[in-house]
Design a protein around this motif. Structure first.
Motif, PDB file in Angstrom:
ATOM      1  N   UNK A   1       0.864  -1.177   0.000  1.00 24.86           N
ATOM      2  CA  UNK A   1       0.000   0.000   0.000  1.00 24.86           C
ATOM      3  C   UNK A   1       0.898   1.223   0.000  1.00 24.86           C
ATOM      4  N   UNK A   2       0.454   2.261  -0.658  1.00 26.38           N
ATOM      5  CA  UNK A   2       1.177   3.530  -0.692  1.00 26.38           C
ATOM      6  C   UNK A   2       0.355   4.538   0.103  1.00 26.38           C
ATOM      7  N   UNK A   3       1.000   5.226   1.044  1.00 23.61           N
ATOM      8  CA  UNK A   3       0.302   6.204   1.877  1.00 23.61           C
ATOM      9  C   UNK A   3      -0.241   7.337   1.011  1.00 23.61           C
ATOM     10  N   UNK A   4      -1.434   7.822   1.329  1.00 21.65           N
ATOM     11  CA  UNK A   4      -1.998   8.956   0.580  1.00 21.65           C
ATOM     12  C   UNK A   4      -1.066  10.170   0.573  1.00 21.65           C
ATOM     13  N   UNK A   5      -0.373  10.414   1.688  1.00 17.56           N
ATOM     14  CA  UNK A   5       0.527  11.575   1.723  1.00 17.56           C
ATOM     15  C   UNK A   5       1.713  11.393   0.774  1.00 17.56           C
ATOM     16  N   UNK A   6       2.155  10.148   0.546  1.00 14.19           N
ATOM     17  CA  UNK A   6       3.215   9.903  -0.437  1.00 14.19           C
ATOM     18  C   UNK A   6       2.699  10.167  -1.849  1.00 14.19           C
ATOM     19  N   UNK A   7       1.451   9.767  -2.107  1.00 11.62           N
ATOM     20  CA  UNK A   7       0.830  10.057  -3.416  1.00 11.62           C
ATOM     21  C   UNK A   7       0.743  11.563  -3.640  1.00 11.62           C
ATOM     22  N   UNK A   8       0.279  12.287  -2.628  1.00 12.04           N
ATOM     23  CA  UNK A   8       0.139  13.743  -2.759  1.00 12.04           C
ATOM     24  C   UNK A   8       1.491  14.425  -2.958  1.00 12.04           C
ATOM     25  N   UNK A   9       2.509  13.973  -2.214  1.00 13.14           N
ATOM     26  CA  UNK A   9       3.852  14.544  -2.359  1.00 13.14           C
ATOM     27  C   UNK A   9       4.387  14.298  -3.775  1.00 13.14           C
ATOM     28  N   UNK A  10       4.181  13.104  -4.305  1.00 14.32           N
ATOM     29  CA  UNK A  10       4.627  12.786  -5.666  1.00 14.32           C
ATOM     30  C   UNK A  10       3.845  13.604  -6.699  1.00 14.32           C
ATOM     31  N   UNK A  11       2.538  13.774  -6.476  1.00 11.12           N
ATOM     32  CA  UNK A  11       1.726  14.571  -7.405  1.00 11.12           C
ATOM     33  C   UNK A  11       2.223  16.017  -7.451  1.00 11.12           C
ATOM     34  N   UNK A  12       2.514  16.588  -6.272  1.00 16.25           N
ATOM     35  CA  UNK A  12       3.003  17.973  -6.230  1.00 16.25           C
ATOM     36  C   UNK A  12       4.367  18.073  -6.897  1.00 16.25           C
ATOM     37  N   UNK A  13       5.269  17.148  -6.567  1.00 13.47           N
ATOM     38  CA  UNK A  13       6.595  17.119  -7.187  1.00 13.47           C
ATOM     39  C   UNK A  13       6.458  17.034  -8.712  1.00 13.47           C
TER      40      UNK A  13
END
Length: 159
Positions: A72-84
């Motif tokens: 599973x990938x944490x939602x905050x990791x997804x958001x950080x990658x999306x912003x990056x």
């Protein structure tokens, strides 16, 4: 058949992550662009495997499984990658993960959790060494189809 283009260095990064995480599954995000039907990987974004009892609560049919068989990938990791990615004109074009001591073929759990627009790279890691690596995407009926992996030179990828 869909295509995904990536470099030998990117392939090595995914393979190495799988070997380091063994005997648990590794996971991460694929940042890139889609142009003329080809997904081009620009950055491999490793993440921690966040599979836990909390993740299991969201998937009750997966009870009793651990990081050795699920990711599973944490939602905050997804958001950080999306912003990056947004800051660099990149999108999340897929997810990669490993299958410890199993084939690089999607499981039923992989299928039920997959998103149609993403590529799913799976690396088989047997006894700690990466072996087969394949890419998959969902077709219009929700079934995985193999994607062709196109090896490209780093100079062919616009950062």
């Amino acid at each position: 058949m869909q295509n995904i283009a990536l470099t030998e260095s990117q392939l090595l990064s995914i393979r190495s992550h799988g070997e380091r995480a063994y005997p648990e599954e590794c996971c991460g995000l694929l940042l890139g662009r889609v142009t003329a039907g080809v997904k081009t990987l620009v950055e491999v974004w490793p993440t921690d495997n966040a599979w836990s009892a909390e993740a299991e609560d969201n998937w009750p049919e997966q009870t009793g499984l651990t990081e050795k068989r699920r990711y599973a990938i944490k939602p905050e990791d997804m958001l950080r990658a999306m912003k990056h990615g947004r800051d660099r004109n990149l999108d999340i074009i897929g997810i990669y993960h490993s299958h410890p001591d199993c084939a690089a073929v999607p499981s039923e759990c992989d299928r039920t959790m997959a998103w149609a627009q993403y590529s799913y790279i799976i690396v088989s890691v047997r006894q700690g060494s990466s072996e087969d690596l394949r890419s998959w995407s969902l077709d219009g009926e929700g079934n995985f189809q193999a994607e062709e992996i196109l090896a490209v030179e780093p100079t062919q990828i616009k950062k």
